[in-house]
Design an enzyme around this catalytic site. Structure first.
Site, PDB file in Angstrom:
ATOM      1  N   SER A 117       0.811  -1.219   0.000  1.00  0.00           N
ATOM      2  CA  SER A 117       0.000   0.000   0.000  1.00  0.00           C
ATOM      3  C   SER A 117       0.845   1.271   0.000  1.00  0.00           C
ATOM      4  O   SER A 117       1.619   1.507  -0.913  1.00  0.00           O
ATOM      5  CB  SER A 117      -0.947  -0.054   1.197  1.00  0.00           C
ATOM      6  N   ASP A 285      -5.588   2.635  -3.810  1.00  0.00           N
ATOM      7  CA  ASP A 285      -6.897   2.490  -3.158  1.00  0.00           C
ATOM      8  C   ASP A 285      -7.219   3.659  -2.228  1.00  0.00           C
ATOM      9  O   ASP A 285      -8.374   3.904  -1.922  1.00  0.00           O
ATOM     10  CB  ASP A 285      -7.034   1.127  -2.444  1.00  0.00           C
ATOM     11  N   ARG A 286      -6.197   4.390  -1.792  1.00  0.00           N
ATOM     12  CA  ARG A 286      -6.468   5.545  -0.931  1.00  0.00           C
ATOM     13  C   ARG A 286      -6.639   6.814  -1.765  1.00  0.00           C
ATOM     14  O   ARG A 286      -6.151   6.882  -2.904  1.00  0.00           O
ATOM     15  CB  ARG A 286      -5.303   5.787   0.034  1.00  0.00           C
ATOM     16  N   LYS A 380     -11.315  -0.270  -1.137  1.00  0.00           N
ATOM     17  CA  LYS A 380     -11.409   1.173  -1.289  1.00  0.00           C
ATOM     18  C   LYS A 380     -10.814   1.530  -2.645  1.00  0.00           C
ATOM     19  O   LYS A 380     -10.057   0.750  -3.217  1.00  0.00           O
ATOM     20  CB  LYS A 380     -10.736   1.901  -0.138  1.00  0.00           C
TER      21      LYS A 380
HETATM   22  C1  G1P Z   1      -4.034   1.352   8.231  1.00  0.00           C
HETATM   23  C2  G1P Z   1      -5.253   2.226   8.396  1.00  0.00           C
HETATM   24  C3  G1P Z   1      -6.514   1.421   8.104  1.00  0.00           C
HETATM   25  C4  G1P Z   1      -6.401   0.814   6.707  1.00  0.00           C
HETATM   26  C5  G1P Z   1      -5.106   0.034   6.575  1.00  0.00           C
HETATM   27  C6  G1P Z   1      -4.903  -0.459   5.157  1.00  0.00           C
HETATM   28  O1  G1P Z   1      -4.071   0.279   9.144  1.00  0.00           O
HETATM   29  O2  G1P Z   1      -5.316   2.776   9.684  1.00  0.00           O
HETATM   30  O3  G1P Z   1      -7.624   2.253   8.208  1.00  0.00           O
HETATM   31  O4  G1P Z   1      -7.486  -0.030   6.457  1.00  0.00           O
HETATM   32  O5  G1P Z   1      -3.999   0.851   6.919  1.00  0.00           O
HETATM   33  O6  G1P Z   1      -4.831   0.593   4.229  1.00  0.00           O
HETATM   34  P1  G1P Z   1      -3.273   0.295  10.540  1.00  0.00           P
HETATM   35  O7  G1P Z   1      -1.840   0.559  10.212  1.00  0.00           O
HETATM   36  O8  G1P Z   1      -3.855   1.406  11.344  1.00  0.00           O
HETATM   37  O9  G1P Z   1      -3.526  -1.056  11.150  1.00  0.00           O
HETATM   38 ZN    ZN Z   2      -3.282   1.378  -0.300  1.00  0.00          ZN
END
Ligand code: G1P
Ligand code: ZN
Length: 547
Positions: A117, A285-286, A380
């Site tokens: 990601s 996706d973000r 997303k």
């Molecule tokens: C983070 C974000 C969460 C998202 C995830 C994947 O996870 O806070 O909302 O779904 O990345 O993109 P976290 O690192 O907080 O577990």
């Molecule tokens: Zn991502």
């Protein structure tokens, strides 16, 4: 060609987190590391020793360093497992929402996304792998837990010793009895997007001189954003910047928030700023949305989309319901209440929206972490969110800022911020959470840092569709006026621990809507420090990142 079984021994720690298994590239480069995980995954999905007869697998990644090597390994394992067909993105590339779209449009049994990601890439960066099921969405916790358990019991893995597949050209190739189809990386996803939005209205908006700056952050979202926004919608060349996907994202952090997309923020704050700014992350996706001189908080973005959804062709029949992750602000709840829509509060992570979407209980959902999406796929979707905003601006005639201010004037402003403390030693972060959890039974009804705490708990979620329960999803400390502080540890990092502190306060008074968020939230920051002793446990006096 032949299928070979190689003896192996388990690797510790192959436990998927919030969004798949994420580790340093160097960890994934260990011989057998990826093979073990994929073998365990196939063993759980198909049954130990069972072939994937007649099934289709989708495979692609965000193009980061090690993606191409890993794809060839997985192709050999899929062929050894007896998949009928593998649909693999050209040049190994498929964004996360594109994988979801391809699974759904081609009735695949599942897909593998290679992505970390928004985490940095390159030889010293991060890598990741995630499985999505037949609905196109991230596998539920029951499956990821079973995969982890299988990784700990594994004795061998199987793969074909066939030569590499040529992933540069679209078309069909054969490996063992498996038909490998190299597909266009964006076509399926683009077709889904085209079916949802009023492209004519957006085209007319650009024709009137509307200026957008879309920062693809040197990541996988660039080519599709360029093809759709500049190609189909007629935005001027140069609207999409940093559009070429790089294996190391130019050495930057491909996370669309005001800290890591600071270049975009600077452009939108400049005197000659464009009308709108947008960015997407490493696997597209973000999303982040900005107006001229104005940053939209992700929680507000979700609420605006929900409030105006009927103005967009794909949602003109109205919404079945909405959902947000627990730490996301309650702005969308207020919109849902006004529209008499069901509103669900889920744990952090997109996988928790899957059942609600599949059951038709919700149409839109989102997270504070710059993620928004709908039932069009089961991930997303960054470009989807940008097109939704463009469509709204085009048909309402309002600017990005006016749309957000309209939300605030109707429902009050949910002033919001997330403070991250990165790189904490894991034991210290665990000690902080343990102490906080231990204080929970006596916290409600006390006054801390001059503020009366109404209640406090550790969020637990019962999935309304399948009844599964997820415990310990984040500590909530809530005041009488519903202001709150939420604490949880990140489940996506690869080094030490990250503490996330989420702060929210509802401000009904329009004359105070322009008070800067950090100023308005200062009392809650003091409360957070007092209840969690952040400085004591972490040795840090300020967060690493504030968004
Ligand atoms: C983070 C974000 C969460 C998202 C995830 C994947 O996870 O806070 O909302 O779904 O990345 O993109 P976290 O690192 O907080 O577990
Ligand atoms: Zn991502």
């Amino acid at each position: 060609m032949g299928i070979r079984t190689t003896p192996t021994t388990p690797f510790a720690g192959q436990q998927p987190g919030t969004s798949g298994l994420r580790k340093k590239v160097t960890v994934f480069q260990q011989p057998g590391y990826l093979e073990n995980f994929v073998q365990a995954l196939f063993d759980v999905v198909h049954g130990v020793g069972q072939p994937a007869t007649g099934l289709t697998l989708v495979l692609g990644g965000d193009g980061r360093f090690h993606n191409r090597t890993a794809i060839q390994t997985i192709l050999r394992m899929a062929a050894a497992r007896g998949y009928a067909r593998v649909l693999v993105g050209q040049n190994s590339i498929l964004s996360t929402p594109a994988v979801s779209a391809v699974i759904r449009r081609h009735s695949a049994s599942g897909g593998i996304v290679l992505s970390a990601s928004h985490n940095p890439g390159g030889p010293d960066g991060d890598f990741g792998i995630k499985y999505n099921g037949t609905n196109g969405g991230p596998a539920p916790e029951t499956l990821t837990q079973a995969v982890y358990e299988r990784t700990q019991a594994l004795g061998s893995y199987t793969l074909s010793d066939a030569a590499d597949i040529d992933l540069g050209t679209q078309g069909v190739q054969q490996m063992e009895n498996t038909r490998i189809e190299v597909i266009d990386s964006v076509a399926d996803h683009a077709a889904v997007l085209r079916s949802l939005f009023d492209f004519d209205a957006i085209r007319a908006l650009f024709a009137r001189g509307f200026r957008l700056r879309y920062d693809a952050m040197w990541a996988v979202g660039g080519p599709s954003a360029k093809a759709i926004i500049e190609g189909e919608l007629g935005a001027p060349a140069g609207t999409v910047v940093h559009a070429e996907p790089l294996e190391d994202f130019g050495g930057l952090h491909p996370d669309p928030n005001p800290v890591y997309a600071d270049d975009l923020v600077a452009h939108l704050m400049a005197a000659d700023a464009p009308d709108m700014g947008a960015a997407s992350d490493g696997d597209a996706d973000r999303n982040m949305i900005l107006g001229r001189g104005f940053i939209v908080s992700p929680s507000d973005s979700l609420a605006v989309l929900a409030a105006h959804a009927r103005k967009v062709p794909g949602y003109q029949g109205g919404l079945a319901g909405v959902a947000r992750s627990m730490p996301t602000s309650t702005a969308v709840d207020r919109v849902a209440k006004a529209l008499s829509l069901p509103c669900y509060e889920t744990p952090t992570g997109w996988k928790f929206f899957g059942n609600l979407l599949d059951a038709g209980r919700i149409t839109l959902c989102g997270e504070e972490s710059y993620g928004t999406g709908s039932d069009h796929v089961r991930e997303k979707d960054g470009l989807w969110a940008v097109l939704f905003w463009l469509n709204l601006v085009a048909v309402t005639g309002q600017s990005v800022e006016q749309l957000v201010r309209g939300l605030w004037s109707e429902h009050g402003r949910c002033v919001y911020s997330r403070h991250d403390y990165d790189g904490i030693a894991t034991e210290r972060a665990n000690a902080l959470m343990a102490e906080l959890r231990a204080s929970l039974p006596t916290l409600g009804g006390t006054t801390v840092a001059g503020q009366a705490i109404a209640w406090a708990d550790d969020f637990a979620y019962t999935d309304p569709v399948d009844g599964s329960v997820s415990q310990r999803q984040g500590v909530r400390v809530v005041l009488a006026d519903s202001s709150r502080v939420v604490f949880r540890l990140s489940g996506t990092g690869t080094e030490g621990a990250t503490l996330r502190v989420y702060l929210e306060r509802h401000e009904p008074d329009a004359s105070r809507h322009d008070v800067p968020a950090q100023e308005a939230l200062a009392p809650l920051v003091a409360l957070a420090e007092a209840v969690a002793r952040i400085a004591h446990h972490t040795g840090m006096n300020a967060p690493t990142v504030m968004t």
